[in-house]
Write a protein that holds these residues in place. Sequence first.
Motif, PDB file in Angstrom:
ATOM      1  N   ARG A 105      -1.202  11.419   0.929  1.00  0.00           N
ATOM      2  CA  ARG A 105      -1.047  12.424  -0.104  1.00  0.00           C
ATOM      3  C   ARG A 105      -2.349  12.492  -0.882  1.00  0.00           C
ATOM      4  N   PRO A 106      -2.587  13.564  -1.632  1.00  0.00           N
ATOM      5  CA  PRO A 106      -3.815  13.637  -2.422  1.00  0.00           C
ATOM      6  C   PRO A 106      -3.920  12.443  -3.369  1.00  0.00           C
ATOM      7  N   GLY A 107      -5.118  11.940  -3.519  1.00  0.00           N
ATOM      8  CA  GLY A 107      -5.339  10.811  -4.420  1.00  0.00           C
ATOM      9  C   GLY A 107      -6.587  10.043  -4.027  1.00  0.00           C
ATOM     10  N   VAL A 108      -6.726   8.855  -4.560  1.00  0.00           N
ATOM     11  CA  VAL A 108      -7.879   7.998  -4.254  1.00  0.00           C
ATOM     12  C   VAL A 108      -7.376   6.645  -3.789  1.00  0.00           C
ATOM     13  N   GLY A 161      -7.176  -5.657   0.944  1.00  0.00           N
ATOM     14  CA  GLY A 161      -6.276  -4.516   0.983  1.00  0.00           C
ATOM     15  C   GLY A 161      -6.880  -3.328   0.267  1.00  0.00           C
ATOM     16  N   VAL A 162      -6.028  -2.366  -0.058  1.00  0.00           N
ATOM     17  CA  VAL A 162      -6.470  -1.123  -0.699  1.00  0.00           C
ATOM     18  C   VAL A 162      -5.436  -0.758  -1.759  1.00  0.00           C
ATOM     19  N   VAL A 163      -5.933  -0.267  -2.892  1.00  0.00           N
ATOM     20  CA  VAL A 163      -5.067   0.236  -3.951  1.00  0.00           C
ATOM     21  C   VAL A 163      -5.184   1.748  -3.980  1.00  0.00           C
ATOM     22  N   GLY A 164      -4.058   2.427  -3.878  1.00  0.00           N
ATOM     23  CA  GLY A 164      -4.062   3.882  -3.886  1.00  0.00           C
ATOM     24  C   GLY A 164      -3.326   4.421  -5.090  1.00  0.00           C
ATOM     25  N   LEU A 165      -3.856   5.507  -5.653  1.00  0.00           N
ATOM     26  CA  LEU A 165      -3.221   6.177  -6.784  1.00  0.00           C
ATOM     27  C   LEU A 165      -3.068   7.651  -6.417  1.00  0.00           C
ATOM     28  N   THR A 166      -1.854   8.151  -6.442  1.00  0.00           N
ATOM     29  CA  THR A 166      -1.561   9.523  -6.026  1.00  0.00           C
ATOM     30  C   THR A 166      -1.830  10.501  -7.166  1.00  0.00           C
TER      31      THR A 166
END
Length: 374
Positions: free
Chosen positions: A72-75, A87-92
Motif C-alpha cells: 500500500r502507499p507509504g514508506v 527487518g523493516v518498519v513500514g508506515l502506511t
Amino acid sequence: MSAPLSRGLAQRVVDQVSPALAHNINVMDRAGIVIASRDPARIGTLHRGAREAAATGVPAVIHAGEEPAGARPGVNLPLTLDGDIVGVVGLTGDPATVLPVAQILVLTIGLLLTRERELDASARREARDRDLLSRLVNSDLDARAVGASLAGDAPRLAAPWRLAAVVDAPSPASAESRLPRNLLDITRRLESTGRFRWASFQGALWVLGRATEHDDDALAAAGMAAAAASGTTSNASATLLVRGDACPDIETLGGSAKTLGALLARPRFLPTGSPVLRSGELTAELAVACMPAETARHLASHVSGLSAVHRATVNAYLDSGRSISETARALFAHRNTVIQRLDRIAETTGLDPRDPRQSLTLRLGLVAARGWAT
C-alpha cells in the motif's frame, strides 16, 4: 549477525506505539514477510518493497498508483539492531506526510526492541538460574544437570562454589523470610560483576558464586552498599547475608544448599547482631530449625526465667569458649560479676553454663526462645 526478529517481540512493540499514531504500522522480517501489524490481516503476507529495503538498506517509498502486489502507499525503512538489518518498519499513508514520522518511528522501535530483547534475555537468565538454585535448595540433587549448568551457562562457575542467601532481618511479627528491601540495587550490583548466578524465591535472594575471597567480598559489598543506598545503614543488620560453606564438589554444594534452605525456612532463629552470618557457625540455629515445635518450645522453657542480662551473659560466655576473662571483657564487667551471674543462671535454670553438656542445652534453649512461632 543479530538473531532474527521474533513475531511476538515485534508485535509487542507495535502494540506499544500504535495508539499514538493515526497510520497503520507494519514490521517485516528480512525476507519481507509482515510479522507484526496493527492490521491483523496483513500478518504473514509478503511485502516486496520491504524485502527490497532489507536487502539493499535503502528505504522503499511507495506512492499511490505505484503499489506492487501486497503493498500500500507509504514508506518502508530498514530496521537496524546491533549494526545489522533485522527487518523493516513500514508506515502506511502519503509518503510526503508519513516519511518524517516514519524516520522517528524506526528509531523509536529500534530502541524499544533493544529494550525488549534485554528484558527477554533477563527473563531467560532469571528462569534458568531460578531452576538451578531452587533445585539445589529444594529437590533431590541431580549432579549431572547441575554440573552441566555450571559449566555451560554464563557466567561459567568453576569449583569451589559458595551459595549464599540475602534476606531482610527477621521480624518478630513474621515467621517467614522476607526479600531484602533493596533487592533491585543488590541484583544490579551483582550483574555488574558478571561473576554470580542469582534468583529470588521463598522470601530470599539466593546467590551462587565461587568460594574465593574476591567474590565473597564482592557479594558482601553489594549487600552493604545497597543497604546504604536505601538508607538502612542506621541498622547494620537490616539486611542479612547468610553465607554457606565453601564447596569443592557438587555433592557438597547440594548439602550446603539444603542447610541454607532449612535455616531460611525458620528465619526467626537467626541472630541479628551481625550483617554477615556463616552457616558453619549456626549449628544450634540449624538444630532448632529442624526440631518439632514441641521440642523447641520445651527447650525454650529452660531459659524462660532468665533476664536479658543473664541471657547476654550466657551467650557471651559460650561465644568466648567458656572463658570468664573473655566474657568479662566482652561485657565490660568484672570477673566476679560474671561468676556471680553464672551462679545465678545455674540456680534459675538448673543448668550450669560451665558444664559442656548443660551449656549445650542452654545454647539451644536460647535459640529456641529467640523466635519460635507459637
